[in-house]
Design a protein around this motif. Structure first.
Motif, mmCIF file in Angstrom:
data_model
loop_
_atom_site.group_PDB
_atom_site.id
_atom_site.type_symbol
_atom_site.label_atom_id
_atom_site.label_comp_id
_atom_site.label_asym_id
_atom_site.label_seq_id
_atom_site.Cartn_x
_atom_site.Cartn_y
_atom_site.Cartn_z
ATOM 1 N N HIS B 282 0.848 -1.192 0.000
ATOM 2 C CA HIS B 282 0.000 0.000 0.000
ATOM 3 C C HIS B 282 0.882 1.240 0.000
ATOM 4 O O HIS B 282 1.375 1.668 1.045
ATOM 5 C CB HIS B 282 -0.931 0.012 1.212
ATOM 6 N N ALA B 283 1.074 1.798 -1.176
ATOM 7 C CA ALA B 283 1.811 3.055 -1.327
ATOM 8 C C ALA B 283 0.813 4.161 -1.662
ATOM 9 O O ALA B 283 -0.379 3.912 -1.866
ATOM 10 C CB ALA B 283 2.854 2.918 -2.436
ATOM 11 N N ALA B 284 1.304 5.386 -1.736
ATOM 12 C CA ALA B 284 0.440 6.532 -2.015
ATOM 13 C C ALA B 284 -0.070 6.478 -3.451
ATOM 14 O O ALA B 284 0.649 6.058 -4.358
ATOM 15 C CB ALA B 284 1.214 7.824 -1.799
ATOM 16 N N PRO B 285 -1.300 6.898 -3.682
ATOM 17 C CA PRO B 285 -1.766 7.125 -5.058
ATOM 18 C C PRO B 285 -0.905 8.204 -5.718
ATOM 19 O O PRO B 285 -0.300 9.030 -5.021
ATOM 20 C CB PRO B 285 -3.207 7.617 -4.871
ATOM 21 N N LYS B 286 -0.885 8.184 -7.034
ATOM 22 C CA LYS B 286 -0.090 9.181 -7.761
ATOM 23 C C LYS B 286 -0.499 10.587 -7.349
ATOM 24 O O LYS B 286 -1.685 10.913 -7.300
ATOM 25 C CB LYS B 286 -0.283 8.996 -9.269
ATOM 26 N N GLY B 287 0.488 11.410 -7.031
ATOM 27 C CA GLY B 287 0.219 12.797 -6.692
ATOM 28 C C GLY B 287 -0.155 13.039 -5.248
ATOM 29 O O GLY B 287 -0.375 14.176 -4.851
ATOM 30 N N VAL B 288 -0.257 11.972 -4.434
ATOM 31 C CA VAL B 288 -0.617 12.127 -3.020
ATOM 32 C C VAL B 288 0.664 12.059 -2.185
ATOM 33 O O VAL B 288 1.457 11.132 -2.345
ATOM 34 C CB VAL B 288 -1.599 11.020 -2.585
ATOM 35 N N ASP B 289 0.871 13.020 -1.325
ATOM 36 C CA ASP B 289 2.099 13.042 -0.527
ATOM 37 C C ASP B 289 1.898 12.463 0.869
ATOM 38 O O ASP B 289 2.780 11.808 1.402
ATOM 39 C CB ASP B 289 2.609 14.483 -0.386
ATOM 40 N N ARG B 290 0.732 12.753 1.464
ATOM 41 C CA ARG B 290 0.536 12.339 2.858
ATOM 42 C C ARG B 290 0.036 10.915 2.900
ATOM 43 O O ARG B 290 -1.170 10.655 2.892
ATOM 44 C CB ARG B 290 -0.444 13.290 3.538
ATOM 45 N N PHE B 291 0.974 9.999 2.959
ATOM 46 C CA PHE B 291 0.643 8.581 2.986
ATOM 47 C C PHE B 291 1.807 7.897 3.675
ATOM 48 O O PHE B 291 2.940 8.368 3.600
ATOM 49 C CB PHE B 291 0.473 8.058 1.552
ATOM 50 N N HIS B 292 1.530 6.810 4.335
ATOM 51 C CA HIS B 292 2.589 6.073 5.020
ATOM 52 C C HIS B 292 2.649 4.672 4.410
ATOM 53 O O HIS B 292 1.833 3.810 4.733
ATOM 54 C CB HIS B 292 2.284 6.017 6.519
ATOM 55 N N PHE B 293 3.601 4.483 3.523
ATOM 56 C CA PHE B 293 3.735 3.200 2.833
ATOM 57 C C PHE B 293 3.824 2.038 3.829
ATOM 58 O O PHE B 293 4.506 2.124 4.848
ATOM 59 C CB PHE B 293 4.995 3.215 1.963
ATOM 60 N N HIS B 294 3.136 0.951 3.519
ATOM 61 C CA HIS B 294 3.262 -0.264 4.332
ATOM 62 C C HIS B 294 2.868 -1.463 3.483
ATOM 63 O O HIS B 294 2.165 -1.338 2.477
ATOM 64 C CB HIS B 294 2.390 -0.178 5.589
ATOM 65 N N VAL B 295 3.364 -2.605 3.888
ATOM 66 C CA VAL B 295 3.016 -3.872 3.240
ATOM 67 C C VAL B 295 2.138 -4.648 4.200
ATOM 68 O O VAL B 295 2.459 -4.756 5.384
ATOM 69 C CB VAL B 295 4.286 -4.689 2.912
ATOM 70 N N GLU B 296 1.025 -5.157 3.700
ATOM 71 C CA GLU B 296 0.113 -5.940 4.542
ATOM 72 C C GLU B 296 0.183 -7.410 4.145
ATOM 73 O O GLU B 296 -0.048 -7.744 2.979
ATOM 74 C CB GLU B 296 -1.329 -5.450 4.363
ATOM 75 N N PHE B 297 0.486 -8.255 5.100
ATOM 76 C CA PHE B 297 0.348 -9.699 4.892
ATOM 77 C C PHE B 297 -0.996 -10.127 5.468
ATOM 78 O O PHE B 297 -1.259 -9.903 6.651
ATOM 79 C CB PHE B 297 1.465 -10.467 5.603
ATOM 80 N N GLN B 298 -1.820 -10.739 4.636
ATOM 81 C CA GLN B 298 -3.121 -11.250 5.068
ATOM 82 C C GLN B 298 -3.053 -12.778 5.039
ATOM 83 O O GLN B 298 -3.305 -13.390 4.001
ATOM 84 C CB GLN B 298 -4.218 -10.774 4.115
ATOM 85 N N PRO B 299 -2.677 -13.406 6.135
ATOM 86 C CA PRO B 299 -2.535 -14.869 6.147
ATOM 87 C C PRO B 299 -3.898 -15.564 6.112
ATOM 88 O O PRO B 299 -4.924 -14.954 6.411
ATOM 89 C CB PRO B 299 -1.815 -15.160 7.464
#
Lengths: 338, 338
Positions: B282-299
């Motif tokens: 989950h990264a920011a949509p194009k042109g969006v700055d206020r976002f906190h990238f993270h990877v989600e594992f859904q086991p």
């Protein structure tokens, strides 16, 4: 329709409904020991509640047929019955949930109800194979549960549903559905309510329904929505916008029951095997008038031997991909030989 | 990192990435014949796009190992390679999708890209068993794909993900992930972007992380969110809010790769079997700055022999139920012997 309310040995409510034969004398109530309902936590990134029910880890899992808890003498301690409803022994939501913990995110009690609706005392069968009378009784049971559960002060949304087939994780095959009564409006009906406030989406669809029609009864339609998210998805809805089945007349309840049975029969005929599905009732949230009640069938087969899986794009991004065009799904379901 | 771009016999782009050994001479390109991407339809009740890709019905399904299209000489017509990316032969989104039909609901071209990321030429393995160097190369590949795909004018969201295990429908077991580049922002990252506009949700979480921590590397954390929607859900995120891995330094890319490998190793050790999961970036949509990238594992396992199924309440109402408390999941993953 007749109804009697009993209290099981562990305090859970049991409702027996019948059209013709009242229940006899109860036998011993062997299945007892209710689990505690948990709590809710707020998901701050998705802005939705998550329900934690750790005691559900111990729930009944693929019992042998002779130990089926939904056959007569199990959860329903009677030699025979027509339709039975009782509080789930392993509830996600309940009248007396645990006290929620204090956390970084908001928490709340998992207040509400989780009920099991046993369609028939017979261990095998489905909505399609029930007798028409039993199906019509079942429609009245849903109507009664809506009315009673919506009247509870802590309940804001009532959600009858059925999970069918191992593909959706069903561990008890006896024909049954469930009802969750939530203390909040869950995300999907909340979004639908917002849409119905803006536009009469389903009524506008009737004008162009031909290619999407699957079956009909007086005042009711079964169709594949042109924007289906699942292969062979079918919706059942009244032509006029009812907020929920609680405003159906007796004739409408009968037509509704008949049409649900026909839809399941068509889904089962499609690949000549029982179609695994989630059946979801979408009625108005408590206090909301502008809503168009409908039932959504979300089937799990995209071909005779192939399951549709939800994976990365659906569960990770929320973007559904569908391999079967709604027009083709509707034609196949309309033309299938039953 | 080195990269070369080729065009396959059917016109699809193939990107080869390597750290040490450049690819040799290509052999015959046997796998060809790309399917047409479909179109999008607007779901007026849920206010989201649905992707129709009917030609995906013909996609490759459980081929025998000797016919694996991701082994050398298959989709990648080289005797050896390090990491390979190519356009999906059965794309949900593509540069030249079909012309959308005119319907009662809005439609649009399924414009974008669907790419396959082959982690290794070896047929067996996982993010956990790749060599550290290969995993670090892979992190640079994701960074490169983000940069290139975000630069496409029609793309608004780039989504690398991995589906792992038959439980999530994987039909090709060769270690690989995928990337979808959407012409719109899908629902889940859109909701997250709205939340990050309001509050620094993840940074606020660091204060109380102790009970949720699983593992760490300099500047990066792996943790179970206190509001997890899946049993043993794990997120990997930088401590400082990056919009996406495209702003990572080389040291951060290395730490990110190492931590992803450790998380998969811990998930696999938990029940002593490969954990089926969806891994979602989950990264920011194009042109969006206020976002906190993270990877989600859904086991997908809630116990050694029990799958977590999404059914009525999750798919019909959107209300997730979880049997395993996040605190207990984090402790189990922290303490598991690898």
């Amino acid at each position: 329709m007749h109804r009697t309310v009993l209290t099981k040995a562990d305090g859970r409510k049991l409702y027996l409904y019948w059209q013709s034969s009242p229940p006899g004398e109860p036998g011993p109530d062997r299945i007892r020991g209710r689990a505690q309902a948990g709590h809710l936590r707020w998901h701050p990134l998705l802005a939705e509640w998550v329900i934690y029910a750790p005691e559900r880890q111990g729930r009944t899992y693929h019992p042998p047929a002779r130990a089926c808890p939904f056959c007569p003498g199990g959860e329903v301690p009677f030699a025979d019955f027509e339709v039975a409803v009782f509080e789930n022994r392993f509830p996600a939501l309940a009248a007396r949930p645990e006290r929620p913990p204090t956390l970084f995110v908001a928490t709340a009690p998992a207040a509400g109800r989780a009920e099991v609706v046993v369609y028939t005392p017979a261990h095998r069968g489905s909505l399609a194979t029930l007798s028409p009378d039993r199906r019509r009784l079942l429609a009245r049971v849903w109507q009664d549960r809506y009315r009673e559960l919506l009247a509870l002060p802590e309940v804001r949304y009532v959600f009858p549903f059925e999970n069918r087939g191992e593909a959706v994780g069903v561990t008890l095959t006896h024909p049954h559905g469930q009802i969750y009564a939530y203390p909040y409006v869950p995300p999907l009906p909340a979004r639908e309510a917002a849409a119905f406030r803006e536009a009469a989406v389903l009524q506008r669809l009737w004008r162009d329904l031909e290619a999407y029609r699957v079956a009909a009864r007086p005042g009711l339609l079964a169709f594949v929505p042109p924007f289906a998210r699942y292969p062979y998805e079918v919706w059942v809805a009244p032509e006029e916008p009812h907020p929920g089945p609680w405003t159906f007349t007796d004739a409408e309840l009968d037509a509704f029951a008949d049409l649900l049975g026909e839809v399941v029969a068509r889904l089962d005929a499609l690949f000549d095997r029982p179609m695994p599905y989630v059946m979801a009732f979408h009625a108005a949230p408590k206090g909301v008038d502008r809503f168009h009640f409908h039932v959504e069938f979300q089937p799990r087969l995209r071909a005779r031997d192939r399951l549709k899986y939800l994976a990365g794009t659906e569960l990770g991004a929320g973007a559904f991909t569908v391999d079967v065009l709604p027009e083709e799904a509707a034609q196949a379901l309309r033309e299938v030989r039953r």
